[in-house]
Design an enzyme around this catalytic site. Structure first.
Site, PDB file in Angstrom:
ATOM      1  N   LYS A  92       0.817  -1.235   0.000  1.00 49.36           N
ATOM      2  CA  LYS A  92       0.000   0.000   0.000  1.00 49.36           C
ATOM      3  C   LYS A  92       0.840   1.269   0.000  1.00 49.36           C
ATOM      4  CE  LYS A  92      -4.330  -1.827   1.640  1.00 49.36           C
ATOM      5  NZ  LYS A  92      -5.335  -1.954   2.679  1.00 49.36           N
ATOM      6  N   ARG A 146      -3.568 -10.072   5.148  1.00 51.81           N
ATOM      7  CA  ARG A 146      -4.005 -10.066   3.738  1.00 51.81           C
ATOM      8  C   ARG A 146      -2.844  -9.573   2.879  1.00 51.81           C
ATOM      9  NH1 ARG A 146      -6.347  -6.541   0.143  1.00 51.81           N
ATOM     10  NH2 ARG A 146      -7.983  -7.420  -1.191  1.00 51.81           N
TER      11      ARG A 146
END
Ligand code: 9MG
Length: 301
Positions: A245, A279
């Protein structure tokens, strides 16, 4: 400490800030059930043409199945299929297109692999179809707030991940603000757990996720990670998703395919503070990192 099991997942609830204290022998026995003791690796499979991290290469059916096979070989515990992009700035997809992207793949995975599958969706219709075709979990970045979602989940027995997001993907990064980010998110979770309870969805089906990058500044993201263990207050398993991210790219000045070190470091920090599910895109590397952590943790009484 207590342990509970739901649809093949084992969750261990502990107030300690490190991994549980099983011996390697015990872990090997438990591994038959869960692979990595109680920490599970969720592999990301985005089947959207505009995915931020894989450029849409898994939007093609055969590529997607090859990726599932690879993730299985690398020790993944659950695959998370997403048919709607939730990256900052993403536009909505209609439910017909989302069903068409996700359901044939779910069916193919369930018929060819012995694999647990989560469907990343916020739409009641997609949830309902996914559950009918054997999804084990629904991962909802909108925490079942969309119309009909609570009812669909109430009529099923799947696990649900309730994620926190401030705003909506198209605009969420414009100016996120909190009074106290940790307390605000905990209050949000408490409200969503209460809404689930009113519909008869019991707590033992819920997983909480503070939603890294979803309506959060860089500082918010690092505060959430640094204080991740505070989310254990609600006594539910926690999911953390930091893989590749911008909270990594912006701090390290790395583009999306140079964020492995950042992804692993943040995953380890989250696991050490009690995350039950991580995740990730990079399954093999994360599985290795968690194995090391697990081996070390037995000596950290
Ligand atoms: C779909 N999706 C993208 N990022 C995510 C995250 O951090 N958590 C969850 N639960 N879902 C995510």
């Amino acid at each position: 400490m207590f342990i509970y099991k739901h649809r093949g997942f084992i969750f261990l609830n502990t107030n300690r800030n490190v991994m549980p204290e099983n011996s390697i022998k015990e872990q090997t026995d438990q591994a038959k059930l869960t692979n990595l003791n109680n920490v599970q690796v969720m592999g990301i499979l985005n089947v959207t043409p505009d995915s931020f991290s894989d450029g849409g290469k898994f939007a093609h059916f055969d590529n997607a199945l090859k990726q599932v096979e690879l993730m299985e070989e690398n020790g993944v515990d659950i695959i998370d299929i997403g048919g709607e992009s939730t990256r900052p700035g993403a536009v909505d997809v209609n439910e017909k297109d989302e069903v068409a992207r996700v359901i044939p793949l779910l069916k193919a995975i369930k018929s060819r692999f012995n694999m647990r599958v989560s469907i990343d969706t916020s739409k009641a219709v997609v949830m309902s179809e996914a559950i009918a075709y054997g999804a084990d979990m629904i991962n909802d970045v909108r925490a079942l707030q969309n119309e009909g979602c609570l009812d669909v989940i109430a009529q099923s027995d799947v696990l649900v991940c309730l994620m926190h997001m401030q705003g909506m993907p198209r605009t969420m990064q414009e100016n996120p603000q909190y009074k106290n980010i940790i307390n605000d998110i905990i209050s949000f979770f408490a409200e969503r757990i209460e809404s689930c309870a009113k519909k008869g969805i019991k707590k033992d089906r819920l997983i909480l996720d503070p939603g890294f990058g979803f309506g959060k500044t860089l500082e918010h993201n690092y505060q959430m990670l640094g204080q991740f263990s505070l989310f254990k207050k609600l006594n539910l398993p926690l999911l953390a998703g930091t893989s590749r991210k911008s909270m990594l790219g912006n701090l390290l000045n790395r583009d999306v395919n140079q964020r492995l070190a950042g992804s692993l470091t943040t995953a380890i920090v989250a696991v050490q503070q009690g995350a039950s599910i991580i995740r990730v895109h990079d399954v093999a590397e994360t599985v290795d990192a968690i194995k090391i952590l697990t081996a070390v943790a037995q000596y950290q009484k």
